[in-house]
Design an enzyme around this catalytic site. Structure first.
Site, PDB file in Angstrom:
ATOM      1  N   CYS A 114     -22.136  20.163  50.649  1.00  0.00           N
ATOM      2  CA  CYS A 114     -22.843  20.875  51.717  1.00  0.00           C
ATOM      3  C   CYS A 114     -22.566  20.296  53.100  1.00  0.00           C
ATOM      4  O   CYS A 114     -22.741  20.979  54.112  1.00  0.00           O
ATOM      5  CB  CYS A 114     -24.341  20.882  51.450  1.00  0.00           C
ATOM      6  N   HIS A 250     -27.637  22.901  58.250  1.00  0.00           N
ATOM      7  CA  HIS A 250     -27.267  23.386  56.921  1.00  0.00           C
ATOM      8  C   HIS A 250     -28.438  24.178  56.371  1.00  0.00           C
ATOM      9  O   HIS A 250     -29.584  23.725  56.397  1.00  0.00           O
ATOM     10  CB  HIS A 250     -26.934  22.207  56.012  1.00  0.00           C
ATOM     11  N   ASN A 280     -28.399  29.049  49.967  1.00  0.00           N
ATOM     12  CA  ASN A 280     -27.595  27.869  50.266  1.00  0.00           C
ATOM     13  C   ASN A 280     -26.131  28.184  49.942  1.00  0.00           C
ATOM     14  O   ASN A 280     -25.767  28.308  48.777  1.00  0.00           O
ATOM     15  CB  ASN A 280     -28.089  26.687  49.430  1.00  0.00           C
TER      16      ASN A 280
END
Length: 323
Positions: A114, A250, A280
């Site tokens: 990520c 993020h 996500n």
């Protein structure tokens, strides 16, 4: 004179299939309310059968090139941040290079889960500042739906697919925080925490594997480490949170986003949030949010942005840039 890596264009691509929370009710014991209350996610996009990470990346790349008004042949390098490559090798970046018809320069992938796009931006910035490239296409692209354990209700509802890309170009600056472009970067990792977020497959098992996450532990590390890295990057640039126009984090979990903003003493009105629509998307989430933020009219030329992310490794970092 100072060389800066300046954003010239941005774009994104999302697969056609939109998956609302309600679809998971037939797969695992969950509900729309449960997912929203714990993550802020309402829907996400899944890639179609046969649609690969490189396909998503190339679509986002074309959008960024069009926004920049730059032909593909003018790009010196391509960096793709991804943890879901089409193949073990070659890199997704070389596949995008071929798809765009580019036969010069170089291309490679960055794998920091990520945090991948932040790592890719930092690498691109270093290449531009050192004079090794004048224009770089930086892409985050993922098909995380293919890593899901569909029996694990705590993880399978969180992730989605997508891609975002931006074009960085070398430009002269005065060497002050008023310059456009990347002003500072801050990268970190700590391999002691591998077991709280990983995929249980690879060459050691001969399988692709599934994502495994200890959500409470990841949450605990995320807020502290994200706020810390953002402060470090701002300090390096000679700036403070009061100078920030937008945090573009993020997009993993709304509660993490809110907790990090609170820790930085930045109001949520100055945070770009897209997690409700995308879930996500790992390394794709920051460029997706940047592109959507610009399209919404939130991000404008001259705005000071902080991007920050944390992922498996653990790996985390941030970038301060002026749009």
């Amino acid at each position: 004179m100072t060389i800066r890596a300046v954003v010239k264009g941005i774009g994104h691509y999302l697969p056609d299939r939109i998956v609302p929370n309600s679809e998971f009710e037939a797969i695992v014991e969950t509900s729309d309310e449960w997912i929203r209350s714990r993550s802020g996610i309402e829907r996400r996009h899944f890639a179609a059968e046969g649609q690969l990470t490189s396909d998503l990346a190339a679509r986002a790349a074309r959008a960024a090139l069009a926004d920049a008004g730059i032909a593909a042949g003018e790009i010196d390098a391509i960096i793709v941040a991804t943890s879901t490559p089409d193949l073990t090798f070659p890199s997704v970046a070389t596949m995008v290079q071929a798809e765009l018809g580019i036969t010069r320069g170089f291309a490679f992938d960055v794998q920091a889960v990520c945090a991948g796009f932040v790592y890719a931006l930092a690498n691109a910035n270093a290449l531009i500042v050192s004079g090794q490239a004048g224009r770089i296409l930086v892409i985050g692209a993922e098909t995380f739906s293919r890593l899901m354990n569909w029996q694990d209700r705590t993880t399978c509802v969180l992730f989605g697919d997508g891609a975002g890309a931006l074009v960085l170009e070398a430009a002269e600056g005065a060497g002050t925080p008023a310059d456009r472009g990347i002003l500072s970067t801050d990268l970190n990792s700590d391999g002691r925490f591998k077991d709280i977020l990983y995929v249980d497959g690879g060459t050691s098992t001969g399988t692709t594997g599934h994502l495994v996450m200890e959500g409470k532990e990841v949450f605990r590390h995320a807020i502290e480490k994200l706020a810390q890295t953002a402060h470090h990057a701002l300090d390096k640039a000679g700036l403070t949170p009061d100078d920030v126009d937008w945090i573009v984090p993020h997009q993993a979990n709304l509660r993490i986003i809110e907790g990090t903003a609170k820790r930085m003493q930045v109001p949520m009105e100055r945070v770009v949030v897209t997690v409700q629509d995308h879930g996500n998307t790992s390394a794709a989430s920051i460029p997706l949010a940047l592109s959507v933020g610009k399209a919404r009219g939130q991000i404008k030329p001259g705005d000071l942005l902080v991007t920050e992310a944390i992922g498996g490794g653990l790996a985390w970092g941030s970038v301060v840039l002026r749009w």
